[in-house]
Design an enzyme around this catalytic site. Structure first.
Site, mmCIF file in Angstrom:
data_model
loop_
_atom_site.group_PDB
_atom_site.id
_atom_site.type_symbol
_atom_site.label_atom_id
_atom_site.label_comp_id
_atom_site.label_asym_id
_atom_site.label_seq_id
_atom_site.Cartn_x
_atom_site.Cartn_y
_atom_site.Cartn_z
ATOM 1 N N GLY A 1 47.933 20.829 19.112
ATOM 2 C CA GLY A 1 46.525 20.566 19.346
ATOM 3 C C GLY A 1 45.944 21.206 20.579
ATOM 4 O O GLY A 1 44.721 21.199 20.763
ATOM 5 N N ASP B 1 44.587 24.104 22.908
ATOM 6 C CA ASP B 1 43.952 25.395 22.656
ATOM 7 C C ASP B 1 44.345 26.451 23.680
ATOM 8 O O ASP B 1 44.460 27.629 23.354
ATOM 9 C CB ASP B 1 42.423 25.239 22.667
ATOM 10 N N HIS C 1 42.652 41.487 30.604
ATOM 11 C CA HIS C 1 43.455 40.781 29.607
ATOM 12 C C HIS C 1 43.373 39.271 29.829
ATOM 13 O O HIS C 1 43.193 38.809 30.955
ATOM 14 C CB HIS C 1 44.913 41.243 29.673
ATOM 15 N N ASP D 1 45.566 37.004 29.943
ATOM 16 C CA ASP D 1 46.506 36.397 30.888
ATOM 17 C C ASP D 1 46.116 36.669 32.333
ATOM 18 O O ASP D 1 46.808 36.232 33.262
ATOM 19 C CB ASP D 1 47.944 36.859 30.614
ATOM 20 N N HIS E 1 47.056 51.267 32.119
ATOM 21 C CA HIS E 1 47.474 50.062 31.408
ATOM 22 C C HIS E 1 46.859 50.139 30.011
ATOM 23 O O HIS E 1 46.263 51.157 29.641
ATOM 24 C CB HIS E 1 47.026 48.817 32.179
ATOM 25 N N ASP F 1 49.183 44.712 36.305
ATOM 26 C CA ASP F 1 49.933 45.267 35.172
ATOM 27 C C ASP F 1 49.729 46.779 35.168
ATOM 28 O O ASP F 1 48.590 47.258 35.278
ATOM 29 C CB ASP F 1 49.428 44.689 33.854
ATOM 30 N N ASP G 1 54.748 44.245 38.873
ATOM 31 C CA ASP G 1 54.901 43.871 37.463
ATOM 32 C C ASP G 1 56.368 43.985 37.037
ATOM 33 O O ASP G 1 56.995 45.027 37.220
ATOM 34 C CB ASP G 1 54.013 44.812 36.648
ATOM 35 N N HIS H 1 53.269 48.226 30.068
ATOM 36 C CA HIS H 1 54.008 47.855 31.275
ATOM 37 C C HIS H 1 55.097 48.876 31.599
ATOM 38 O O HIS H 1 55.728 49.449 30.706
ATOM 39 C CB HIS H 1 54.637 46.474 31.095
ATOM 40 N N HIS I 1 54.924 38.575 37.579
ATOM 41 C CA HIS I 1 54.574 38.849 36.178
ATOM 42 C C HIS I 1 55.823 39.001 35.310
ATOM 43 O O HIS I 1 56.201 40.100 34.917
ATOM 44 C CB HIS I 1 53.700 40.101 36.063
ATOM 45 N N ASP J 1 42.027 21.211 25.618
ATOM 46 C CA ASP J 1 41.959 20.772 24.216
ATOM 47 C C ASP J 1 40.494 20.521 23.897
ATOM 48 O O ASP J 1 39.918 19.538 24.337
ATOM 49 C CB ASP J 1 42.786 19.496 24.033
#
Length: 568
Positions: free
Chosen positions: A64, A66, A91, A93, A157, A179, A211, A384, A406, A459
């Site tokens: 459940g 997200d 990105h 992340d 990247h 990255d 990285d 990467h 990372h 959530d």
């Protein structure tokens, strides 16, 4: 390698705190021991700057949920000292937590053009646009925030506008690579600024944070152009529609698909909310160029033959609600996979997503389509750096201290060993945990205290209201189901007025297991007959019913459903 300590902030002496004022404090709040949730605070005196505000996919044991973002309790406690956010690239992340973090701890944001536009899109969605100062910078720009002076350095990247950071502090320069990979033939023609990395090395780099994602892989990462060559070969052999799943943020790869489609007279259709959104923003900024009238909507696909279409969609990670997953399982409103389709999955699974990706690939193969993925052709290259590229950055910057970032713990460990193999003293290398405070002076690197850190679960509209207790309940419900016992008691006499009624969900199919449900009802009835006059509170009665019913069910079918008793 240096050992980290577990001393808490409350146990540090006043003298140590005073000494820390002349030290640079590096505080990783995410991105260590995991791929994602990247966020690091740099603190000196009364000034704090933050690099990246990333999120991460929820794990399978988080039903459940997200999204998962870093715990920013430390920043919240020091809200007035945060001078700005420096974002390496766009990105998820690295920017996925932006609306949640900036709502709680607002401060100016500095990012390149595409990255800033993607963040603004998130802020608009959360009705925060205009509440945060956005500053668009370019590679080679320098910004000053309190005692910090930060250079943005161009790197290669898998997204436009990626940058490393050279953070100039009172104790020395810290290079944070973000990255990166070393690509000598980048799609946008803009080479990584290796000259500036070398110049910084000659001037003196106190610490390198680099990285670690691909440190286990020897050699060099292939150029993104290799994927373009593969696309061209596959396009020439496609019989019907070409459907490509990839990360929406890889604008350079979208450009290669668009170019290959245009050269072959195939119209381009974008499917998936994030794919459409990123492409729209990129075209507005000039980062993505598609001829006028060449894009078609999903509603217009029937106007073209299969040989005239290329579909770009989300779902390269097997996400259940993504475009590719819904197509594979015939749940998409506009598209269904046909045997004549060529489906290309242009990505590699993020750690933890392997099962989901495999499930989608298996279903696609069942449809009879020609399915191409990384194991069969060079349809994906990483963004990467591999070992030789990492060695190059170490050699150019010549840092005194090294902190791998990372990556999962094994990546950090191998990257630390790579630095040591290049001659760095082991005591000058540190593998920290999230929340560990690293203090730097020109002569020393040490781990001192820890700050609040970890994961905050998103959530729906709830932020952090799903904790371990809620997750345990959700897993319990998913594994064993739910039984609800409803009893009516006379308000004046306390005698049984109605029931017991028993309702189950996710436990057993009632029509085929009436004997089990009858036994459960009889068990509750026995408790009421023997205990109703003996208990002096509804809570005690609920406990007695739950214990007896739980024991009966386990003895009968070896299951432990969640049991709720409602007394009216």
């Amino acid at each position: 390698m240096a050992k980290k300590t577990d001393n808490s902030a409350s146990r540090r002496s006043q003298r140590e705190r005073a000494g820390a004022k002349n030290r640079l404090r590096i505080i990783p709040l995410g991105g260590l021991g995991e791929i994602g949730k990247n966020m690091t605070a740099f603190e000196y005196g009364d000034d704090i700057i933050v690099v990246d505000v990333g999120s991460i996919f929820p794990r399978e044991d988080m039903p459940g949920v997200d999204l998962v973002i870093p715990d920013i309790s430390y920043l919240t406690m020091n809200r007035g000292r945060v001078r700005g956010y420096l974002i390496t690239h766009g990105h998820e992340d690295h920017i996925g937590a932006a609306p949640y973090v900036l709502r709680e701890v607002p401060a100016p944001v500095y990012a390149t053009r595409l990255t800033a536009a993607l963040i603004e899109s998130k802020l608009k969605e959360h009705k925060l646009l205009g509440s945060v100062e956005m500053n668009v910078i370019a590679p080679h720009d320098t910004v000053t925030l309190g005692v910090f002076r930060v250079e943005f350095l161009k790197v290669s990247h898998s997204i436009a506008g990626a940058c490393a950071l050279a953070i100039h502090t009172p104790v020395g320069v810290v290079v944070h690579t973000g990255d990166f990979k070393v690509d000598f033939t980048p799609i946008d023609g803009q080479l990584m600024d290796l000259g500036r990395f070398a110049a910084l090395g000659n001037e003196g780099v106190l610490a390198l944070m680099a990285d670690s994602t691909n440190v286990e892989r020897p050699g060099y990462t292939m150029s993104e152009r290799k994927v373009g060559e593969t696309f061209n070969n596959l396009f020439d052999h496609a019989r019907g529609r070409i459907i490509i799943a990839m990360f929406a943020s890889n604008v350079h790869r979208i450009q290669m698909v668009a170019d290959a489609a245009y050269r072959r007279g195939r119209r381009l259709c974008l499917v998936g909310r994030s794919m459409v959104n990123v492409a729209r923003i990129s075209m507005q900024l000039g980062e993505l160029r598609v001829p006028d009238g060449w894009l078609v909507g999903a509603d217009d696909l029937d106007r073209y033959s299969d040989e005239q279409l290329v579909v770009l969609t989300t779902g390269s990670q097997g996400e259940p609600m993504s475009g590719l997953s819904r197509m594979a399982f015939s749940e998409h409103k506009k598209l269904e996979i046909r045997p004549t389709d060529m489906v290309i999955i242009s990505a590699t699974p993020i750690p933890g997503n392997e099962k989901s990706v495999s499930r989608v690939i298996n279903q696609l193969v069942r449809t009879g389509a020609d399915v191409i993925y990384e194991a069969l052709a060079e349809v994906h290259v990483s963004g990467h750096a591999r070992q030789e590229e990492l060695k190059l950055i170490h050699a150019l910057t010549k840092p005194k201290f090294f902190i791998p970032v990372h990556g999962e713990y094994r990546h950090l460990y191998h990257h630390a060993n790579l630095a040591i193999s290049m001659g760095m003293p082991p005591e000058n290398v540190m593998i920290p945990d999230t929340g560990t405070v690293i203090e730097l002076t020109p002569d020393e690197m040490r781990a001192t205290e820890t700050v609040p850190s970890g994961a905050v679960l998103i959530d729906g509209l709830g932020i952090g209201d799903v904790g371990e207790a809620v997750l345990r309940d959700r897993k319990h419900l998913a594994e064993d189901g739910l039984i609800i016992v409803v009893i009516g008691l006379d308000h004046e006499t306390g005698a049984l007025a109605s029931g017991p009624d028993i309702v189950s969900r996710g436990f057993v199919y009632v029509k085929e297991n009436e004997d089990i449900m009858d036994g459960a009802r009889a068990t509750v009835q026995r408790v009421l007959e023997t205990r109703l006059d003996q208990v002096n509170s509804t809570g005690a009665l609920k406990d007695a019913i739950r214990e007896a019913l739980s024991r009966y069910i386990y003895d009968t079918i070896r299951r432990n459903p969640m049991i709720l008793t409602i007394i009216v």
